[in-house]
Design a protein around this motif. Structure first.
Motif, short mmCIF file in Angstrom:
data_model
loop_
_atom_site.label_atom_id
_atom_site.label_comp_id
_atom_site.label_asym_id
_atom_site.label_seq_id
_atom_site.Cartn_x
_atom_site.Cartn_y
_atom_site.Cartn_z
N PHE A 74 -31.18 4.27 6.21
CA PHE A 74 -30.70 3.50 5.07
C PHE A 74 -31.22 2.07 5.16
N THR A 75 -31.65 1.54 4.03
CA THR A 75 -32.14 0.17 3.97
C THR A 75 -31.12 -0.69 3.24
N LEU A 76 -30.63 -1.69 3.94
CA LEU A 76 -29.68 -2.64 3.35
C LEU A 76 -30.23 -4.04 3.52
N PRO A 77 -29.88 -4.95 2.61
CA PRO A 77 -30.32 -6.34 2.78
C PRO A 77 -29.56 -7.03 3.91
N HIS A 78 -30.06 -8.15 4.38
CA HIS A 78 -29.38 -8.88 5.46
C HIS A 78 -28.54 -10.01 4.86
N SER A 79 -27.50 -9.61 4.16
CA SER A 79 -26.53 -10.56 3.64
C SER A 79 -25.37 -9.75 3.11
N SER A 80 -24.16 -10.09 3.52
CA SER A 80 -22.99 -9.35 3.04
C SER A 80 -22.85 -9.49 1.53
N ALA A 81 -23.21 -10.65 0.99
CA ALA A 81 -23.14 -10.87 -0.46
C ALA A 81 -24.09 -9.94 -1.20
N ALA A 82 -25.22 -9.61 -0.59
CA ALA A 82 -26.18 -8.69 -1.21
C ALA A 82 -25.80 -7.23 -0.93
N GLN A 83 -25.23 -6.96 0.24
CA GLN A 83 -24.86 -5.59 0.58
C GLN A 83 -23.78 -5.03 -0.34
N ILE A 84 -22.93 -5.89 -0.88
CA ILE A 84 -21.84 -5.41 -1.73
C ILE A 84 -22.36 -4.82 -3.04
N SER A 85 -23.61 -5.06 -3.36
CA SER A 85 -24.17 -4.49 -4.59
C SER A 85 -24.80 -3.11 -4.34
N HIS A 86 -24.75 -2.63 -3.12
CA HIS A 86 -25.31 -1.31 -2.78
C HIS A 86 -24.21 -0.25 -2.71
N GLY A 87 -24.60 0.99 -2.88
CA GLY A 87 -23.65 2.09 -2.81
C GLY A 87 -22.75 2.13 -4.03
N PHE A 103 -15.26 -8.84 2.79
CA PHE A 103 -14.28 -9.91 2.82
C PHE A 103 -14.91 -11.21 2.34
N LYS A 104 -14.05 -12.14 1.92
CA LYS A 104 -14.50 -13.50 1.65
C LYS A 104 -14.83 -14.13 2.99
N TYR A 140 -13.39 -4.21 17.08
CA TYR A 140 -12.56 -3.56 16.07
C TYR A 140 -11.51 -4.54 15.57
N ASP A 141 -11.15 -4.40 14.30
CA ASP A 141 -10.04 -5.15 13.72
C ASP A 141 -9.36 -4.27 12.68
N PHE A 142 -8.25 -4.76 12.16
CA PHE A 142 -7.47 -4.02 11.17
C PHE A 142 -7.32 -4.84 9.90
N LEU A 143 -7.42 -4.18 8.76
CA LEU A 143 -7.27 -4.84 7.47
C LEU A 143 -5.89 -5.48 7.32
N ASN A 144 -4.86 -4.91 7.94
CA ASN A 144 -3.53 -5.46 7.74
C ASN A 144 -3.28 -6.75 8.54
N ALA A 145 -4.23 -7.20 9.34
CA ALA A 145 -4.12 -8.51 10.00
C ALA A 145 -4.18 -9.57 8.90
N ASP A 146 -3.33 -10.59 8.99
CA ASP A 146 -3.26 -11.62 7.94
C ASP A 146 -4.63 -12.18 7.54
N TYR A 147 -5.43 -12.51 8.54
CA TYR A 147 -6.73 -13.12 8.27
C TYR A 147 -7.58 -12.25 7.34
N TYR A 148 -7.64 -10.95 7.63
CA TYR A 148 -8.48 -10.05 6.84
C TYR A 148 -7.82 -9.63 5.54
N ARG A 149 -6.53 -9.43 5.57
CA ARG A 149 -5.82 -9.02 4.35
C ARG A 149 -5.99 -10.07 3.25
N LYS A 150 -5.91 -11.34 3.61
CA LYS A 150 -6.04 -12.44 2.65
C LYS A 150 -7.46 -12.57 2.10
N ARG A 151 -8.43 -12.05 2.83
CA ARG A 151 -9.84 -12.21 2.45
C ARG A 151 -10.48 -10.93 1.92
N TYR A 152 -9.73 -9.85 1.88
CA TYR A 152 -10.26 -8.55 1.44
C TYR A 152 -10.83 -8.64 0.03
N VAL A 153 -12.04 -8.08 -0.15
CA VAL A 153 -12.71 -8.07 -1.46
C VAL A 153 -12.86 -6.65 -1.99
#
Length: 163
Positions: A74-87, A103-104, A140-153
């Motif tokens: 699989f070929t993905l770009p090297h940027s999370s902002a660009a990767q979100i446009s794939h799939g 995440f933000k 590893y981390d969990f989405l329900n951790a405050d830091y990630y839950r607040k930033r979930y996109v």
């Protein structure tokens, strides 16, 4: 005439059996590719974080995701902002292991995607993911951790039926 009907029924049944076996194989292949991808990613636990990093010398979040997916064609770009446009976009209640989770960045008030990981496990009340974090490197981390839950996109599926 009866022989033709019996032959038709036998051939029809045989065709359904082949179709069912093929469909099962495709589903197994899909699941095994995600499992292999995550097994490969797990081998990199504790590697250090490196801004812009794309190798075992150190990864940033999108570099780690890109590196792992590239090992499976699989070929993905090297940027999370660009990767979100794939799939394809996936609701959180339909998330599966192997999906990308976005995440933000550090500013939870921003609307900009700044972080990505790969979902490892989805349970009744949790989503576990692997990523390269500024603190701790590949972990590893969990989405329900405050830091990630607040930033979930959102979640995107790269490995799907057509792959």
């Amino acid at each position: 005439m009866i022989k033709k009907i019996i032959l038709l029924l036998v051939l029809s049944s045989f065709g359904q059996t082949i179709f069912a076996q093929t469909a099962k194989k495709d589903t197994t292949q899909k699941a095994s590719m995600s499992a292999e991808l995550l097994s490969f990613a797990k081998k990199h636990l504790s590697l250090r974080y490196r801004s812009g990093g794309t190798s075992k010398k150190g990864f940033d979040c999108s570099g780690f995701v890109r590196y792992c997916f590239s090992q499976f064609g699989f070929t993905l770009p090297h940027s999370s902002a660009a990767q979100i446009s794939h799939g394809i976009e996936v609701d959180i209640d339909q998330a599966k292991a192997g999906d990308l989770i976005f995440f933000k960045g550090h500013n939870s008030g921003s609307q900009r995607v700044g972080h990505v990981g790969m979902i490892v496990e989805v349970g009744t009340n949790y989503v576990k993911f692997i990523h390269s974090a500024w603190k701790g490197g590949v972990r590893y981390d969990f989405l329900n951790a405050d830091y990630y839950r607040k930033r979930y996109v959102g979640i995107r599926r790269i490995i799907h039926e057509s792959n």
